[in-house]
Design a protein around this motif. Structure first.
Motif, PDB file in Angstrom:
ATOM      1  N   TYR A 107       4.447 -36.228  43.701  1.00 47.97           N
ATOM      2  CA  TYR A 107       3.833 -37.259  44.916  1.00 47.97           C
ATOM      3  C   TYR A 107       5.022 -37.271  45.802  1.00 47.97           C
ATOM      4  N   SER A 108       4.336 -38.012  46.943  1.00 45.88           N
ATOM      5  CA  SER A 108       5.346 -38.017  48.238  1.00 45.88           C
ATOM      6  C   SER A 108       6.518 -38.641  47.928  1.00 45.88           C
ATOM      7  N   ASP A 109       6.817 -39.539  47.018  1.00 45.38           N
ATOM      8  CA  ASP A 109       7.827 -40.130  46.536  1.00 45.38           C
ATOM      9  C   ASP A 109       9.086 -39.373  45.706  1.00 45.38           C
ATOM     10  N   GLY A 110       8.572 -37.910  45.373  1.00 42.76           N
ATOM     11  CA  GLY A 110       9.160 -37.066  44.588  1.00 42.76           C
ATOM     12  C   GLY A 110       9.001 -37.336  43.172  1.00 42.76           C
ATOM     13  N   ALA A 111       8.232 -38.236  42.540  1.00 48.76           N
ATOM     14  CA  ALA A 111       7.897 -38.191  41.050  1.00 48.76           C
ATOM     15  C   ALA A 111       7.052 -37.083  40.831  1.00 48.76           C
ATOM     16  N   PRO A 112       7.115 -36.530  39.578  1.00 51.03           N
ATOM     17  CA  PRO A 112       6.276 -35.627  39.357  1.00 51.03           C
ATOM     18  C   PRO A 112       4.974 -35.675  39.175  1.00 51.03           C
ATOM     19  N   LEU A 113       4.120 -34.796  39.229  1.00 54.35           N
ATOM     20  CA  LEU A 113       2.574 -34.861  39.507  1.00 54.35           C
ATOM     21  C   LEU A 113       2.222 -33.846  38.251  1.00 54.35           C
ATOM     22  N   THR A 114       1.607 -34.452  37.108  1.00 48.01           N
ATOM     23  CA  THR A 114       1.077 -33.730  36.070  1.00 48.01           C
ATOM     24  C   THR A 114      -0.585 -33.883  35.689  1.00 48.01           C
ATOM     25  N   ALA A 115      -0.798 -33.005  34.839  1.00 45.62           N
ATOM     26  CA  ALA A 115      -2.244 -33.112  34.434  1.00 45.62           C
ATOM     27  C   ALA A 115      -2.509 -34.323  33.816  1.00 45.62           C
ATOM     28  N   ASP A 182       1.374 -30.239  30.385  1.00 47.37           N
ATOM     29  CA  ASP A 182       1.723 -30.898  31.793  1.00 47.37           C
ATOM     30  C   ASP A 182       1.025 -30.423  32.809  1.00 47.37           C
ATOM     31  N   ALA A 183       0.481 -29.091  32.690  1.00 45.58           N
ATOM     32  CA  ALA A 183       0.136 -28.260  33.971  1.00 45.58           C
ATOM     33  C   ALA A 183      -1.508 -27.619  33.665  1.00 45.58           C
ATOM     34  N   THR A 184      -2.080 -28.235  32.564  1.00 42.32           N
ATOM     35  CA  THR A 184      -3.304 -27.891  32.148  1.00 42.32           C
ATOM     36  C   THR A 184      -4.284 -28.891  31.797  1.00 42.32           C
ATOM     37  N   ILE A 185      -5.337 -29.163  32.457  1.00 47.97           N
ATOM     38  CA  ILE A 185      -6.423 -30.164  32.076  1.00 47.97           C
ATOM     39  C   ILE A 185      -7.843 -29.471  32.029  1.00 47.97           C
ATOM     40  N   GLN A 186      -8.438 -29.965  30.973  1.00 43.52           N
ATOM     41  CA  GLN A 186      -9.729 -29.475  30.532  1.00 43.52           C
ATOM     42  C   GLN A 186     -10.833 -30.518  30.317  1.00 43.52           C
TER      43      GLN A 186
END
Length: 562
Positions: A107-115, A182-186
């Motif tokens: 995210y723009s604040d540096g927080a991780p973006l996950t599935a 964390d990197a995969t969504i179905q």
């Protein structure tokens, strides 16, 4: 969903608005002079709700499209390309799709973006307590979404019913969306849906943060510090009814924009906004339709004016279960007798563009037809070749229109005049209030004999134009009595082919059938129109634009030089 016109908005005094606008822009002007590239875009209407899983209006989408990015995105040709997901694949029967996110998304604040952030967005879209404006899009496609949403049928009317907690939790658990890591969504789909990657570009999957929503409550979106997104820009300022400002998101995977700041300047009075544009205080202006003659009559403004078709098709709305529109030649005659160009230019004041097909031209699978033209002699010949042999044998034809809008009266009188002067047909005008007319259109037994109606796409895919609207099982086609098994066969093949390249020919053939059958001849597309300063470059207009050209596809390329 459609573009609001400032004529529907509260108009305030010109002087008081100018007093508001000038100080508001002053600090931005100084930044511009200091070497920063600031693009100021007029917005006529401040959004009601800036929550991507709740809203649906163009004023809201205009903000989300800069602040967020979904699993996929659209390029400037409206082709679906990777967004936060770098790749995806379907199972063998196209009823399950798996997306693989890019490495290191933040995210723009540096927080991780996950599935999980995207899974939460899907769940929230389907949640019966949220009941967003585009909930139906996922409900029609994703397993369990329709059942989950249906737990609270009264929420949109403000009368939510009590939901048993166990039923709520069970329905939520049955939603066909899961993270594999964390990197995969179905997603599990109710039927083969090769168009789902395009649906996945919409705001229904924009990853608004669960922690920030929880901390802010139902009005979380009013606080710019909670509008933390993953798009090319980031909301940095929100002054209600006045300004929303964006700066580049340093964490965006796709690189940095050419602009250092975008400001949405909210001016509901169109004359005040035009004066601000002429004074150089805004760079892109969304005019009111009433201003078009003056704009086109001014040499400077005319050179800065652009107009193009939007993804909104208006058509002659026949009831095929009623005579005489069960006869194709009658339908053809009425289509040929309609002067689309004159109607757009003289009657609607340049606010539309004549249609050459049902599907907008920049949507893959669109066709252009030379049969959607104004040809009085061919119109007369078609009517003579019909089973009625001419106008004297036709039954009474009633044209229904919304009488709530006084502007409709001269329009329908012009239309009736066309059919009278060219075909010799006297059409009976039936003024009907909007509520009654909408109710009539919901029931095949009361569907109007003749009117003009429109379809605005939900997502830029021919499936949303053809399969959703004109197949035998569609409620729209059923209401007017249209069914062509060959059309259904072609759209089914397009709906289930694996790639865009494979799908497009089927949709093009289906589009040709609509021209051969003319269940509802396309008349025109509503127009997008803007004033754009010559200093603004690098944008690509598309039919899906709302309040500025290239709104959803040009964030990285648009530039301003002063």
């Amino acid at each position: 969903m459609r573009r609001a016109t400032v004529g529907w908005m509260r108009v305030v005094g010109v002087l008081s608005l100018l007093m508001l606008v000038v100080p508001l822009l002053a600090s931005g002007a100084q930044a511009q002079d200091g070497g920063e590239k600031v693009l100021r875009i007029h917005q006529p209407l401040y959004p009601d709700v800036i929550d991507p899983q709740v809203g649906s209006a163009l004023a809201e989408i205009s903000i989300w499209a800069l602040n967020y990015e979904s699993l996929t995105r659209l390029d400037d040709q409206l082709q679906t390309v990777p967004g936060a997901a770098e790749s995806w694949e379907f199972n063998a029967d196209l009823t399950q799709i798996t997306f693989h996110l890019r490495d290191g998304l933040k995210y723009s604040d540096g927080a991780p973006l996950t599935a999980e952030n995207f899974r939460y967005a899907a769940e929230r879209t389907c949640d019966p307590y949220v009941a967003g404006g585009y909930q139906y899009v996922l409900a029609d496609i994703v397993v369990g979404c329709e059942e989950f949403a249906a737990l609270n049928p009264g929420v949109e009317e403000g009368t939510p019913v009590a939901i048993e907690q166990s039923a709520y939790e069970q329905a939520k658990a049955n939603l066909g969306v899961r993270t594999l890591d964390d990197a995969t969504i179905q997603f599990d789909l109710k039927a083969p849906a090769p168009y789902f990657p395009t649906v996945a570009s919409l705001w229904v999957l924009y990853p608004a943060r669960q922690d920030l929503i929880g901390a802010g409550g139902s009005d979380w979106w009013k606080d710019p510090t909670k509008q933390i997104g993953n798009g090319p820009f980031q909301v940095v300022q929100m002054d209600e009814q006045q300004l929303v400002a964006f700066e580049p998101n340093p964490q965006y995977w796709g690189g940095q924009p050419k602009l250092s700041r975008i400001e949405y300047v909210y001016i509901p009075d169109s004359q005040t906004a035009l004066e601000a544009y002429q004074a150089g205080q805004i760079d892109i202006f969304s005019p009111d339709s009433a201003q078009l003659p003056a704009i086109e009559g001014d040499a400077t403004l005319a050179a800065e004016f652009i107009r193009y078709a939007s993804a909104n098709t208006w058509y002659l709305n026949y009831n095929l279960t009623q005579k005489p529109f069960d006869d194709f030649k009658v339908r053809e005659a009425f289509s040929l007798a309609f002067d689309r160009q004159t109607y757009c230019d003289a009657i609607l004041g340049g606010t539309c563009v004549p249609a050459q097909g049902w599907v907008p031209q920049d949507v893959p699978g669109a066709i252009q037809s030379d049969k959607l033209v104004f040809d009085p002699e061919a119109a007369k010949a078609a009517l003579a070749a019909s089973s009625y042999g001419g106008p004297e044998n036709l039954p009474e034809i009633k044209y229904y229109y919304n009488s709530d809008d006084p502007l409709n009266q001269p329009r329908v009188e012009w239309i009736a005049g066309q059919f009278r002067d060219i075909l010799g047909v006297e059409v009976t005008l039936e003024p009907t209030d909007g509520t009654t007319l909408s109710s009539m259109r919901r029931d095949p037994k009361t569907y109007p004999q003749l009117s003009i109606y429109n379809w605005y796409q939900d997502y830029p895919d021919a499936q949303n134009w053809l399969s959703v609207y004109w197949t035998c099982s569609s409620r729209f086609a059923q209401r007017v009595g249209y069914c062509n098994p060959e059309f259904d066969k072609l759209t089914e093949q397009g709906d289930t082919a694996a790639t865009t390249e494979e799908r497009v020919p089927f949709y093009q053939q289906a589009g040709e059938i609509l021209i051969q059958d003319l269940p509802g001849p396309p008349l025109f597309h509503a127009a997008n129109f803007f004033l754009v300063k010559p200093s603004v470059t690098g944008y690509t207009p598309t039919s899906i634009d709302g309040y500025w050209p290239g709104e959803r596809v040009s964030a990285l390329t648009i530039d301003v030089t002063k």
